[in-house]
Scaffold this motif. Sequence first.
Motif, PDB file in Angstrom:
ATOM      1  N   ALA A  52       1.641  10.760  10.107  1.00 25.20           N
ATOM      2  CA  ALA A  52       1.542   9.338   9.785  1.00 25.20           C
ATOM      3  C   ALA A  52       2.910   8.685   9.594  1.00 25.20           C
ATOM      4  O   ALA A  52       3.132   7.550  10.016  1.00 25.20           O
ATOM      5  N   SER A  53       3.849   9.406   8.972  1.00 29.53           N
ATOM      6  CA  SER A  53       5.174   8.830   8.717  1.00 29.53           C
ATOM      7  C   SER A  53       5.923   8.563  10.024  1.00 29.53           C
ATOM      8  O   SER A  53       6.584   7.524  10.175  1.00 29.53           O
ATOM      9  N   GLU A  56       4.365   5.576  11.717  1.00 28.58           N
ATOM     10  CA  GLU A  56       4.766   4.320  11.089  1.00 28.58           C
ATOM     11  C   GLU A  56       6.183   3.921  11.483  1.00 28.58           C
ATOM     12  O   GLU A  56       6.484   2.734  11.645  1.00 28.58           O
ATOM     13  N   TYR A  77      -2.926   7.792   8.758  1.00 28.07           N
ATOM     14  CA  TYR A  77      -2.937   7.966   7.296  1.00 28.07           C
ATOM     15  C   TYR A  77      -4.324   8.401   6.807  1.00 28.07           C
ATOM     16  O   TYR A  77      -4.440   9.203   5.870  1.00 28.07           O
ATOM     17  N   LYS A  80      -4.606  12.008   7.283  1.00 30.74           N
ATOM     18  CA  LYS A  80      -3.741  12.746   6.370  1.00 30.74           C
ATOM     19  C   LYS A  80      -4.434  13.030   5.046  1.00 30.74           C
ATOM     20  O   LYS A  80      -4.319  14.127   4.476  1.00 30.74           O
ATOM     21  N   ALA A  85      -1.717   8.261   0.910  1.00 32.78           N
ATOM     22  CA  ALA A  85      -2.083   7.895   2.280  1.00 32.78           C
ATOM     23  C   ALA A  85      -3.052   6.714   2.276  1.00 32.78           C
ATOM     24  O   ALA A  85      -2.935   5.788   3.094  1.00 32.78           O
ATOM     25  N   ARG A  88      -1.213   3.552   1.453  1.00 29.81           N
ATOM     26  CA  ARG A  88      -0.404   3.101   2.593  1.00 29.81           C
ATOM     27  C   ARG A  88      -1.285   2.467   3.658  1.00 29.81           C
ATOM     28  O   ARG A  88      -0.920   1.456   4.257  1.00 29.81           O
ATOM     29  N   ALA A  89      -2.455   3.063   3.894  1.00 31.76           N
ATOM     30  CA  ALA A  89      -3.399   2.503   4.859  1.00 31.76           C
ATOM     31  C   ALA A  89      -3.829   1.110   4.427  1.00 31.76           C
ATOM     32  O   ALA A  89      -3.903   0.181   5.244  1.00 31.76           O
ATOM     33  N   ALA A 114      -9.909   6.408   4.750  1.00 34.52           N
ATOM     34  CA  ALA A 114      -8.719   6.806   3.991  1.00 34.52           C
ATOM     35  C   ALA A 114      -9.024   6.827   2.497  1.00 34.52           C
ATOM     36  O   ALA A 114      -8.627   7.751   1.780  1.00 34.52           O
ATOM     37  N   SER A 118      -9.330   9.992  -0.362  1.00 34.85           N
ATOM     38  CA  SER A 118      -8.171   9.838  -1.249  1.00 34.85           C
ATOM     39  C   SER A 118      -8.223  10.685  -2.515  1.00 34.85           C
ATOM     40  O   SER A 118      -7.188  11.011  -3.090  1.00 34.85           O
TER      41      SER A 118
END
Length: 296
Positions: A52-53, A56, A77, A80, A85, A88-89, A114, A118
């Motif tokens: 994901a990083s 992005e 994300y 992930k 995550a 961030r999503a 996501a 979580s």
Amino acid sequence: LNALAKSGRGDAGMRAEALVHSMEKMYKAGDEDMKPDTTVYNILINCHKSSASRAEKVLYKMGKRDVVSYTSVINAYSNKGGLNAAKRAQSLLDEMQKAAVEPNAQTFNSAITAWTRSGSPNSAKKAEGLLKKMEELQIKPNFHTYTSVISAWSKSNEPGAALRAEILLKVMQVMHKKGNHAMKPNTITFTAVITAWARSGEKDAGERAEKVLDGMIKLYEDGGDNDVKPNVFTLTAVIDAYARTGGRDAATKANNVVRKAEALGIKPSYATYNALMKAWSTSQQQGAARMTESIL
């Protein structure tokens, strides 16, 4: 690039990066035809779906971003998992709307998933909040959207979580009966509701879980709907509901559920038998110890 995105290779992202970097160099050298466009960068993001990083970083490197760009990163994300995550999503979903990039159902589905993954105590409320936002924006949810929200409630410790999950299931069924075929619940949906009851701690959780199971069986047997045929996970979740709530007749009822499932050709698993043993071991019924031993 497309071949790399579909390859499933662990180094697909790095190889795609090298190809795009070559295109960028050729464009800077004067070859206008080699200028990477939004489609190229979107494919590159997809190549980084397992990171994901990295995905992005590509998002903020590219020029024009569209719904595919943002959705692909949000999905990365979502895959992930974890609280960071999910946050961030959510941030990316908020950001794209501020940038006048309209999200679609897939975007929201990824963001909802996501939150479901979580582990946050607020995940169910966050997930259902996004569902309501979809409806406000007149973006049509589908069975995947509702199933993800139901799954979030099934993992929640919130009071009334199981009832909320079942209400959402009933909403799906009503919409499906009215002709919205995209809202048809399936085995996963029903099993998530049963799991919600198993984890609820309610005194009648076993009976409520079995009632949902009976509804599935009726749809399968009377309507020939294979999409809602119970499976071993459904069976185990109902047994678990009885095992957790206990009560004088819980173990006998759990045994009856096993017979019901076996009549459908469902074979109990080790997890099923473990749940059944738990139901008998905590039972106050006469002969409970002998029944527990016989399962072994």
